[in-house]
Design an enzyme around this catalytic site. Sequence first.
Site, PDB file in Angstrom:
ATOM      1  N   GLU A  37       0.819  -1.208   0.000  1.00  0.00           N
ATOM      2  CA  GLU A  37       0.000   0.000   0.000  1.00  0.00           C
ATOM      3  C   GLU A  37       0.853   1.260   0.000  1.00  0.00           C
ATOM      4  OE1 GLU A  37      -2.927   0.109  -0.762  1.00  0.00           O
ATOM      5  OE2 GLU A  37      -3.666  -1.916  -0.397  1.00  0.00           O
ATOM      6  N   TYR A 120      -6.887   6.433   3.505  1.00  0.00           N
ATOM      7  CA  TYR A 120      -6.991   5.350   2.522  1.00  0.00           C
ATOM      8  C   TYR A 120      -6.203   4.123   2.956  1.00  0.00           C
ATOM      9  CZ  TYR A 120      -5.671   2.162  -1.031  1.00  0.00           C
ATOM     10  OH  TYR A 120      -5.412   0.980  -1.659  1.00  0.00           O
ATOM     11  N   ASP A 138     -10.191   4.969  -2.817  1.00  0.00           N
ATOM     12  CA  ASP A 138      -8.989   5.431  -3.512  1.00  0.00           C
ATOM     13  C   ASP A 138      -9.409   6.094  -4.820  1.00  0.00           C
ATOM     14  OD1 ASP A 138      -9.726   3.247  -5.073  1.00  0.00           O
ATOM     15  OD2 ASP A 138      -7.670   2.948  -5.716  1.00  0.00           O
TER      16      ASP A 138
END
Length: 307
Positions: A37, A120, A138
């Site tokens: 991520e 996020y 996102d």
Amino acid sequence: MDAAVLHARLSDWFDDAARDLPWRLPSRTPWGVLVSEFMLQQTPVSRVLPVWEDWMSRWPAPADLAAAPAGEALRHWGRLGYPRRALRLHAAATAVVVHHGGNVPNSYAELLALPGVGTYTAAAVAAFAFGHRETVVDTNIRRVHARLVGGAALPAPALTAAEMKRAATLLPDDGPASVRWNAAVMELGALVCTARTPSCEQCPVLDRCAWVAAGKPAPTYVPKGQSWAGTDRQVRGAIMHVLRHTDSPVPLPLIRERPVDLAHGTPAAFEKLYGLHAPLEQLERALNGLLADGLAEETPRGLQLPA
DNA sequence: CATACGTGGTG
DNA sequence: TCACCAAGTAT
């Protein structure tokens, strides 16, 4: 609309359309998801893949990265861009060791408290690494929602509260179904409902799309465009490139006068790499910025990656 | 809330 | 060719 239909259609589509990304394998770890991520923040999957593999074998657990110098994280970040992410990931690994016994925390709040983890990333890791029901939003999900539900070509420039509310409303109540929905909508945005030229003929919810129903109206705003040539970012990037490729400190005068690429023994790395002729004033600004950001360190012998 | 922050692929 | 764009965050 009937959300259940959307859930079922996208779930089926995801079954055979989903990419086999390594951080989705059953063998993945929460740490692997967290690293992915970070790397995927503003960076395409194709460029992340090799670096992620390298990091996973080099630093299989948070404690492994935390034990390494921050500069090594920056060096092995390579050319992913936004190197401050590497620094923050290193800091996050350290925080995981110090505050969580070396295990990536599983709650949204604890994740959000880690350096470099925003709304996020916290939601994504809680959902994809731990199976929690989270509203993941996102850029892909924003675009899909804007078209499918909002009837607009593109979402607003910045994430709005209304969008978060809409995303929360669309999220399946069931835990596992919610995780799958998040992943499927994101994947649809990445593969089919793309920004430039969407492949609507491949869309599993084409007949439900408000944007299509409205005749695919054009975007109502002009994208800002990210500047690059001649910017401080370009100069910072050039300096970081030099630092990544040398083991010994680079004398500051060398950088100020267009630095030598010590790794290859060739002159004028800036010009060679970027055709760049940065004014001294801009060079100073970039240097000071890197030092202030902790991306570089000044020693008596010159500039280097942080220890 | 607008802006700074890297890099390379692509239409 | 060149502007757009890519799983955002911090200030």
